[in-house]
Design a protein around this motif. Sequence first.
Motif, PDB file in Angstrom:
ATOM      1  N   GLY A 309      12.070  57.268  53.045  1.00 54.89           N
ATOM      2  CA  GLY A 309      12.322  56.396  54.184  1.00 54.89           C
ATOM      3  C   GLY A 309      11.265  56.443  55.266  1.00 54.89           C
ATOM      4  O   GLY A 309      11.532  56.069  56.413  1.00 54.89           O
ATOM      5  N   LEU A 310      10.054  56.902  54.926  1.00 53.32           N
ATOM      6  CA  LEU A 310       8.964  56.961  55.906  1.00 53.32           C
ATOM      7  C   LEU A 310       8.212  55.633  55.865  1.00 53.32           C
ATOM      8  O   LEU A 310       7.372  55.395  54.993  1.00 53.32           O
ATOM      9  CB  LEU A 310       8.032  58.136  55.588  1.00 53.32           C
ATOM     10  N   THR A 311       8.530  54.747  56.787  1.00 51.76           N
ATOM     11  CA  THR A 311       7.991  53.388  56.750  1.00 51.76           C
ATOM     12  C   THR A 311       6.814  53.167  57.708  1.00 51.76           C
ATOM     13  O   THR A 311       6.197  52.107  57.670  1.00 51.76           O
ATOM     14  CB  THR A 311       9.096  52.372  57.085  1.00 51.76           C
ATOM     15  N   ASP A 312       6.533  54.125  58.566  1.00 50.32           N
ATOM     16  CA  ASP A 312       5.412  53.986  59.513  1.00 50.32           C
ATOM     17  C   ASP A 312       4.135  54.481  58.831  1.00 50.32           C
ATOM     18  O   ASP A 312       3.857  55.681  58.781  1.00 50.32           O
ATOM     19  CB  ASP A 312       5.687  54.790  60.786  1.00 50.32           C
ATOM     20  N   THR A 313       3.360  53.539  58.296  1.00 46.66           N
ATOM     21  CA  THR A 313       2.154  53.932  57.552  1.00 46.66           C
ATOM     22  C   THR A 313       1.118  54.591  58.457  1.00 46.66           C
ATOM     23  O   THR A 313       0.367  55.464  58.012  1.00 46.66           O
ATOM     24  CB  THR A 313       1.538  52.706  56.861  1.00 46.66           C
ATOM     25  N   ASP A 314       1.080  54.179  59.732  1.00 44.89           N
ATOM     26  CA  ASP A 314       0.132  54.806  60.663  1.00 44.89           C
ATOM     27  C   ASP A 314       0.499  56.273  60.897  1.00 44.89           C
ATOM     28  O   ASP A 314      -0.376  57.132  61.025  1.00 44.89           O
ATOM     29  CB  ASP A 314       0.096  54.056  61.994  1.00 44.89           C
ATOM     30  N   ILE A 316       1.975  58.194  58.747  1.00 41.42           N
ATOM     31  CA  ILE A 316       1.578  58.922  57.532  1.00 41.42           C
ATOM     32  C   ILE A 316       0.080  59.194  57.556  1.00 41.42           C
ATOM     33  O   ILE A 316      -0.374  60.306  57.253  1.00 41.42           O
ATOM     34  CB  ILE A 316       1.967  58.113  56.281  1.00 41.42           C
ATOM     35  N   LEU A 317      -0.690  58.190  57.943  1.00 39.59           N
ATOM     36  CA  LEU A 317      -2.142  58.355  58.008  1.00 39.59           C
ATOM     37  C   LEU A 317      -2.513  59.416  59.039  1.00 39.59           C
ATOM     38  O   LEU A 317      -3.381  60.260  58.808  1.00 39.59           O
ATOM     39  CB  LEU A 317      -2.798  57.017  58.354  1.00 39.59           C
ATOM     40  N   ALA A 318      -1.820  59.380  60.187  1.00 37.63           N
ATOM     41  CA  ALA A 318      -2.066  60.392  61.217  1.00 37.63           C
ATOM     42  C   ALA A 318      -1.710  61.779  60.700  1.00 37.63           C
ATOM     43  O   ALA A 318      -2.397  62.769  61.004  1.00 37.63           O
ATOM     44  CB  ALA A 318      -1.254  60.072  62.471  1.00 37.63           C
ATOM     45  N   GLY A 319      -0.645  61.872  59.895  1.00 38.37           N
ATOM     46  CA  GLY A 319      -0.254  63.155  59.351  1.00 38.37           C
ATOM     47  C   GLY A 319      -1.288  63.715  58.400  1.00 38.37           C
ATOM     48  O   GLY A 319      -1.577  64.920  58.416  1.00 38.37           O
ATOM     49  N   LEU A 320      -1.891  62.861  57.565  1.00 42.94           N
ATOM     50  CA  LEU A 320      -2.924  63.315  56.644  1.00 42.94           C
ATOM     51  C   LEU A 320      -4.151  63.808  57.412  1.00 42.94           C
ATOM     52  O   LEU A 320      -4.773  64.791  57.041  1.00 42.94           O
ATOM     53  CB  LEU A 320      -3.315  62.184  55.696  1.00 42.94           C
ATOM     54  N   ALA A 321      -4.483  63.091  58.500  1.00 48.10           N
ATOM     55  CA  ALA A 321      -5.632  63.510  59.310  1.00 48.10           C
ATOM     56  C   ALA A 321      -5.295  64.760  60.112  1.00 48.10           C
ATOM     57  O   ALA A 321      -6.101  65.700  60.205  1.00 48.10           O
ATOM     58  CB  ALA A 321      -6.059  62.380  60.241  1.00 48.10           C
ATOM     59  N   VAL A 331      -3.151  62.801  67.159  1.00 43.09           N
ATOM     60  CA  VAL A 331      -4.069  61.938  66.412  1.00 43.09           C
ATOM     61  C   VAL A 331      -3.797  60.484  66.796  1.00 43.09           C
ATOM     62  O   VAL A 331      -2.655  60.015  66.698  1.00 43.09           O
ATOM     63  CB  VAL A 331      -3.910  62.115  64.890  1.00 43.09           C
ATOM     64  N   ALA A 332      -4.833  59.773  67.237  1.00 40.00           N
ATOM     65  CA  ALA A 332      -4.710  58.350  67.555  1.00 40.00           C
ATOM     66  C   ALA A 332      -5.186  57.538  66.357  1.00 40.00           C
ATOM     67  O   ALA A 332      -6.279  57.760  65.839  1.00 40.00           O
ATOM     68  CB  ALA A 332      -5.534  58.002  68.790  1.00 40.00           C
ATOM     69  N   VAL A 333      -4.374  56.592  65.893  1.00 37.53           N
ATOM     70  CA  VAL A 333      -4.724  55.712  64.783  1.00 37.53           C
ATOM     71  C   VAL A 333      -5.051  54.340  65.354  1.00 37.53           C
ATOM     72  O   VAL A 333      -4.222  53.733  66.041  1.00 37.53           O
ATOM     73  CB  VAL A 333      -3.577  55.615  63.759  1.00 37.53           C
ATOM     74  N   GLU A 334      -6.260  53.857  65.076  1.00 34.48           N
ATOM     75  CA  GLU A 334      -6.710  52.567  65.609  1.00 34.48           C
ATOM     76  C   GLU A 334      -6.940  51.589  64.472  1.00 34.48           C
ATOM     77  O   GLU A 334      -7.551  51.926  63.461  1.00 34.48           O
ATOM     78  CB  GLU A 334      -8.019  52.729  66.390  1.00 34.48           C
ATOM     79  N   ARG A 335      -6.461  50.370  64.676  1.00 35.51           N
ATOM     80  CA  ARG A 335      -6.786  49.277  63.759  1.00 35.51           C
ATOM     81  C   ARG A 335      -6.461  47.962  64.442  1.00 35.51           C
ATOM     82  O   ARG A 335      -5.493  47.852  65.197  1.00 35.51           O
ATOM     83  CB  ARG A 335      -6.040  49.396  62.431  1.00 35.51           C
ATOM     84  N   THR A 341      -0.842  56.835  69.254  1.00 33.42           N
ATOM     85  CA  THR A 341      -1.122  58.263  69.155  1.00 33.42           C
ATOM     86  C   THR A 341       0.130  59.003  68.696  1.00 33.42           C
ATOM     87  O   THR A 341       1.242  58.730  69.173  1.00 33.42           O
ATOM     88  CB  THR A 341      -1.591  58.820  70.505  1.00 33.42           C
ATOM     89  N   TYR A 342      -0.061  59.931  67.762  1.00 31.80           N
ATOM     90  CA  TYR A 342       1.046  60.683  67.191  1.00 31.80           C
ATOM     91  C   TYR A 342       0.821  62.180  67.428  1.00 31.80           C
ATOM     92  O   TYR A 342      -0.304  62.677  67.314  1.00 31.80           O
ATOM     93  CB  TYR A 342       1.160  60.434  65.685  1.00 31.80           C
ATOM     94  N   ALA A 343       1.902  62.870  67.730  1.00 38.31           N
ATOM     95  CA  ALA A 343       1.843  64.320  67.905  1.00 38.31           C
ATOM     96  C   ALA A 343       2.112  64.994  66.566  1.00 38.31           C
ATOM     97  O   ALA A 343       3.063  64.647  65.861  1.00 38.31           O
ATOM     98  CB  ALA A 343       2.879  64.771  68.929  1.00 38.31           C
ATOM     99  N   MET A 344       1.249  65.948  66.206  1.00 37.93           N
ATOM    100  CA  MET A 344       1.406  66.668  64.948  1.00 37.93           C
ATOM    101  C   MET A 344       2.282  67.900  65.172  1.00 37.93           C
ATOM    102  O   MET A 344       1.962  68.751  66.007  1.00 37.93           O
ATOM    103  CB  MET A 344       0.045  67.118  64.411  1.00 37.93           C
TER     104      MET A 344
END
Length: 429
Positions: A309-314, A316-321, A331-335, A341-344
């Motif tokens: 149920g993880l639908t926020d692709t940004d 997920i990308l922030a988590g990998l980074a 981590v801030a995801v820009e597009r 910005t997401y807190a790890m």
Amino acid sequence: MPHDVTMPQLGMTQDAGKIVSWLKAPGDAVTKGDALFEVETDKATMEVEAQASGFLTSVSASEGEDIAVGAVIARISDSADDDGPAAAAPAPTASDDLADALPDGTSVTMPQLGMAQDSGLLVSWHKSPGDAVKADDVLFEVETDKSTMEVEAGTDGYLAATLAEAGDSVPVGQTVAIISTTKPAARVTRSVADGAVAPKPVATPKPTREPTLPKAAQAAPPMQKTHGRILASPKTRRLAMEQGLDLSRLVKAGHPQPFHVRDLELLKALPQQSVQTPATGAAAARHLVAKVSGDALPGFTKWAAEAHGLTDTDAILAGLAGAALPKAGAVAVERFGASTTYAMPASRLLSKIAETDAAPDLILRDLRNTTIRSADMGAETAPVLTITTRRKGVRVTLDCAANQLDAQTAIQLLTNFAGRLDQPLRHLL
């Protein structure tokens, strides 16, 4: 000194543009940067800025008229009364013997990668004289004020001649290579200093990314969350770092962003008592590149959505980074002009990642769904990871200042993140 106004090349497949409207009238005073006219291509309608200050004179193109790329359509003169014909193009400086010595074939010219560009710095050749090339092979790299781009050959054949060397500044439209249909018996290698060459049939070079954005994209609303980031062109950031200038002083003085090279003069003119040692100063910049053979992210995000149920692709990308960072951070995801910005979390679990207003410790710029194929943007207020698409897989670049990450940490960060892009399930191990 009078400055010719020409029809710009706003896209690599464009050979003409239609004058939609003149935004200045003959005799009007113009300042460099003023919108001069609107031009329509097959992709968009865009405003073209004046590249010099003076008076608009010698207007020779009417609204609604289709004009060939490179054609002179007006002049910016020192006086409103100077309404004579536009200056003729300078005669080629190469001797007839040099021109005659060139092999037959299709010319590849220095492309115009931006409206304000009149030349490009040839950074490096990816092919050598005599090499067989395909139309989509990267032929050379060119640097403009804004970035470094790869330029493709545009036609199949053999690289019969290179007419510029790495480090040469080449005017837009000048021939830099000749591609012949048969393997050349003699290979020609010259520099720009050897002189111009006679024009030949041109193969429009195709950069692996589109450097200019449609007007709609340029007019996109500004990012709502800058988190203290300073918006400035890459060249402006580089010059500011080299000269030890602090762009935050312009922010405090109320000057509008994004900042450009001309704003550095305003920065230098600010009262000296306001000078502070910039955080990055003249620190050396680090630029690392990793190539990933595949792009497993689409499949991984689909699995994460269906199974967990993880639908926020940004997120997920922030988590990998974020998992590649030495310690948990933001981590801030820009597009597409937006930034989140997401807190790890300390646990690094994807399900625990949440949005935050904290300043990012890492910026992740996802350019996979754009036409951009390479990027060298320079250091910013935080290390920047940039993802671009390759023919096979993706390319990841890391840009940071030396005082942001030491060499070993930078290498480890890029290696870990590239590995997670290749095998996202590593994040769960």
